[in-house]
Scaffold this motif. Structure first.
Motif, short mmCIF file in Angstrom:
data_model
loop_
_atom_site.label_atom_id
_atom_site.label_comp_id
_atom_site.label_asym_id
_atom_site.label_seq_id
_atom_site.Cartn_x
_atom_site.Cartn_y
_atom_site.Cartn_z
N ILE A 1 -47.22 56.81 -54.83
CA ILE A 1 -46.54 57.63 -53.82
C ILE A 1 -47.31 58.93 -53.65
N ASP A 2 -47.88 59.10 -52.48
CA ASP A 2 -48.66 60.29 -52.13
C ASP A 2 -47.75 61.25 -51.37
N ILE A 3 -47.40 62.37 -52.00
CA ILE A 3 -46.50 63.35 -51.38
C ILE A 3 -47.35 64.40 -50.67
N GLY A 4 -47.39 64.34 -49.36
CA GLY A 4 -48.13 65.31 -48.58
C GLY A 4 -47.24 66.46 -48.14
N ALA A 5 -47.83 67.40 -47.43
CA ALA A 5 -47.09 68.58 -47.00
C ALA A 5 -46.16 68.28 -45.83
N THR A 6 -46.43 67.20 -45.10
CA THR A 6 -45.59 66.86 -43.94
C THR A 6 -45.19 65.40 -43.90
N ARG A 7 -45.64 64.60 -44.90
CA ARG A 7 -45.29 63.19 -44.91
C ARG A 7 -45.50 62.62 -46.30
N VAL A 8 -44.86 61.48 -46.57
CA VAL A 8 -45.09 60.76 -47.82
C VAL A 8 -45.67 59.39 -47.47
N ALA A 9 -46.53 58.88 -48.36
CA ALA A 9 -47.14 57.56 -48.16
C ALA A 9 -46.93 56.74 -49.42
N LEU A 10 -46.80 55.44 -49.26
CA LEU A 10 -46.47 54.55 -50.38
C LEU A 10 -47.35 53.30 -50.32
N VAL A 11 -47.84 52.88 -51.49
CA VAL A 11 -48.58 51.63 -51.61
C VAL A 11 -48.18 50.97 -52.93
N GLU A 12 -47.96 49.65 -52.88
CA GLU A 12 -47.74 48.87 -54.10
C GLU A 12 -48.72 47.71 -54.11
N LEU A 13 -49.39 47.51 -55.25
CA LEU A 13 -50.37 46.45 -55.41
C LEU A 13 -49.94 45.52 -56.54
N GLU A 14 -50.42 44.29 -56.49
CA GLU A 14 -50.23 43.36 -57.59
C GLU A 14 -51.52 42.58 -57.79
N ALA A 15 -51.71 42.03 -58.99
CA ALA A 15 -52.93 41.29 -59.29
C ALA A 15 -52.97 40.00 -58.48
N ASP A 16 -54.18 39.64 -58.06
CA ASP A 16 -54.39 38.41 -57.30
C ASP A 16 -55.73 37.83 -57.73
N GLY A 17 -55.72 37.00 -58.78
CA GLY A 17 -56.97 36.49 -59.33
C GLY A 17 -57.79 37.62 -59.92
N GLU A 18 -59.03 37.76 -59.45
CA GLU A 18 -59.90 38.82 -59.93
C GLU A 18 -59.76 40.10 -59.12
N GLY A 19 -58.95 40.09 -58.09
CA GLY A 19 -58.74 41.27 -57.27
C GLY A 19 -57.28 41.66 -57.25
N CYS A 20 -56.81 42.13 -56.11
CA CYS A 20 -55.40 42.49 -56.01
C CYS A 20 -54.90 42.30 -54.60
N ARG A 21 -53.57 42.30 -54.48
CA ARG A 21 -52.89 42.06 -53.21
C ARG A 21 -52.02 43.26 -52.87
N VAL A 22 -52.00 43.62 -51.59
CA VAL A 22 -51.11 44.66 -51.11
C VAL A 22 -49.75 44.02 -50.87
N CYS A 23 -48.72 44.51 -51.57
CA CYS A 23 -47.39 43.90 -51.40
C CYS A 23 -46.37 44.86 -50.78
N ALA A 24 -46.73 46.13 -50.60
CA ALA A 24 -45.86 47.07 -49.89
C ALA A 24 -46.68 48.28 -49.47
N PHE A 25 -46.36 48.85 -48.31
CA PHE A 25 -47.01 50.07 -47.86
C PHE A 25 -46.15 50.73 -46.79
N GLY A 26 -46.41 52.00 -46.55
CA GLY A 26 -45.71 52.70 -45.49
C GLY A 26 -45.99 54.19 -45.50
N ILE A 27 -45.67 54.84 -44.40
CA ILE A 27 -45.82 56.29 -44.24
C ILE A 27 -44.55 56.82 -43.58
N GLU A 28 -44.03 57.92 -44.10
CA GLU A 28 -42.81 58.50 -43.56
C GLU A 28 -42.98 60.01 -43.41
N PRO A 29 -42.93 60.54 -42.18
CA PRO A 29 -43.00 62.00 -41.99
C PRO A 29 -41.67 62.65 -42.35
N TYR A 30 -41.71 63.94 -42.59
CA TYR A 30 -40.48 64.67 -42.85
C TYR A 30 -40.67 66.13 -42.45
#
Length: 356
Positions: A46-75
């Motif tokens: 969770i990246d808390i910025g001065a005017t918005r927050v951003a979110l990313v969730e990853l999970e393992a996928d073999g030798e790499g990884c998979r994006v399983c959630a993301f989003g950006i919300e201004p405030y």
């Protein structure tokens, strides 16, 4: 120089007590998320910025990884103070509300969160100490040198360090990565996360999180690389030597970047800030970057690339931290690609799930 991140510990000096915790760093994920029979716990960046927050969730996928959630919300946060003589502080309720709203929409599985601290209040530098020192002796020496190393009182500081390689100029000395910030920065992040329904598990330095997210696409060789982030509240430029994990120099042109304080600057203001940073870089006599990796809000990167191309002969690339990752079928891959440059720090934070 590259640091071995898994040995890192957080040392928090407060009222004379030393409280070690895990903090900072970690490398690009590899392998399965199961370590023997132990399943790695979930983690949301969770990246808390001065005017918005951003979110990313990853999970393992073999030798790499998979994006399983993301989003950006201004405030839009209000400013409050205990009395007229106190400096205003950000409204944690507004930040927490934005996090809760974003989590409801993005639907991450985990409730453990990794967040980052940044700005002028954060110290991130490499110092040299006797290579024979134990961790306890390193901590003691940093405490002795605190007045010289820290721009804030030791009693109010959260401090972390990591012992790296031997000094190339003196084999008797070791290079130590020092990171520190005021306790109030951690408290602000923790309060916002709690109000948003998350439990703070890891605190990172923002520029290190962004560098981590680019580990798989970082330019090879020993050329100087500039990581440039364009936001409406600030423009940040960090210079890295070759494949180093820690910047040689990091400059930020901004107003107050605490959550809820920043002005919502227009494109022209962002261009002016970028121009000032480029001129400062030239005047500093540092090595000129051979490549610029550009992150930040897509509307700003599109509006400033022409100016960057006019003022430098270096190669310029807009970052895509998810280029080598798979994407969950429930997500909009096109929307993820469009938002990717703005999700760089959140991606680097989410990658802390794969720490050794």
């Amino acid at each position: 120089m590259r640091f071995v991140m898994e040995r890192m510990r957080l040392r928090m000096w407060r009222s004379g007590n030393l409280s070690p915790r895990r903090l900072f760093a970690g490398n690009r994920p590899g392998g399965n998320q199961r370590d023997g029979k132990r399943r790695r716990p979930g983690l949301v960046g969770i990246d808390i910025g001065a005017t918005r927050v951003a979110l990313v969730e990853l999970e393992a996928d073999g030798e790499g990884c998979r994006v399983c959630a993301f989003g950006i919300e201004p405030y839009a946060a209000t400013r409050t103070a205990k009395n007229s003589n106190d400096p205003p502080i950000a409204d944690a309720a507004a930040v927490g509300g934005a996090i809760a709203k974003l989590a409801k929409r993005a639907r991450p599985r985990a409730r453990r969160a990794a967040v980052a601290v940044s700005g002028a209040a954060v110290v991130c530098q490499v110092i040299e100490l006797d290579s024979s020192y134990t961790d306890e002796e390193v901590a003691s020496q940093i405490e002795v040198d605190a007045d010289r190393l820290l721009p804030f009182p030791l009693a109010d500081a959260a401090i972390d360090f990591e012992v790296g390689d031997l000094s190339p100029s003196d084999p008797a000395m070791a290079q130590v990565l020092l990171a520190a910030c005021p306790q109030t920065e951690l408290q602000r992040c923790s309060a916002a996360l709690a109000l948003g329904g998350f439990r703070p598990a890891i605190v990172d330095v923002r520029v290190l999180a962004m560098r981590r997210a680019l580990a798989g696409i970082w330019p090879a060789g020993g050329e100087c690389t500039a990581l440039l982030e364009l936001r409406r509240d600030a423009v940040t430029m960090a210079l890295f030597a070759g494949a180093a994990d820690v910047p040689l120099q990091c400059r930020e042109d901004a107003t107050d970047t605490r959550p809820g304080f920043a002005e919502d600057a227009g494109v022209e203001t962002v261009r002016q800030r970028l121009s000032r940073l480029l001129h400062l870089q030239v005047a500093s006599a540092r090595e000129s970057p051979a490549r610029f990796l550009v992150a930040g809000e897509p509307t700003l990167t599109d509006a400033t690339l022409d100016m960057l191309q006019q003022q430098t002969s270096a190669d310029i690339e807009v970052v895509q931290p998810f280029a080598d990752m798979t994407v969950s079928k429930r997500l909009d891959a096109e929307a993820l690609g469009a938002a990717a440059p703005e999700l760089l720090a959140a991606c680097g934070l989410a990658m802390r799930r794969f720490d050794a």
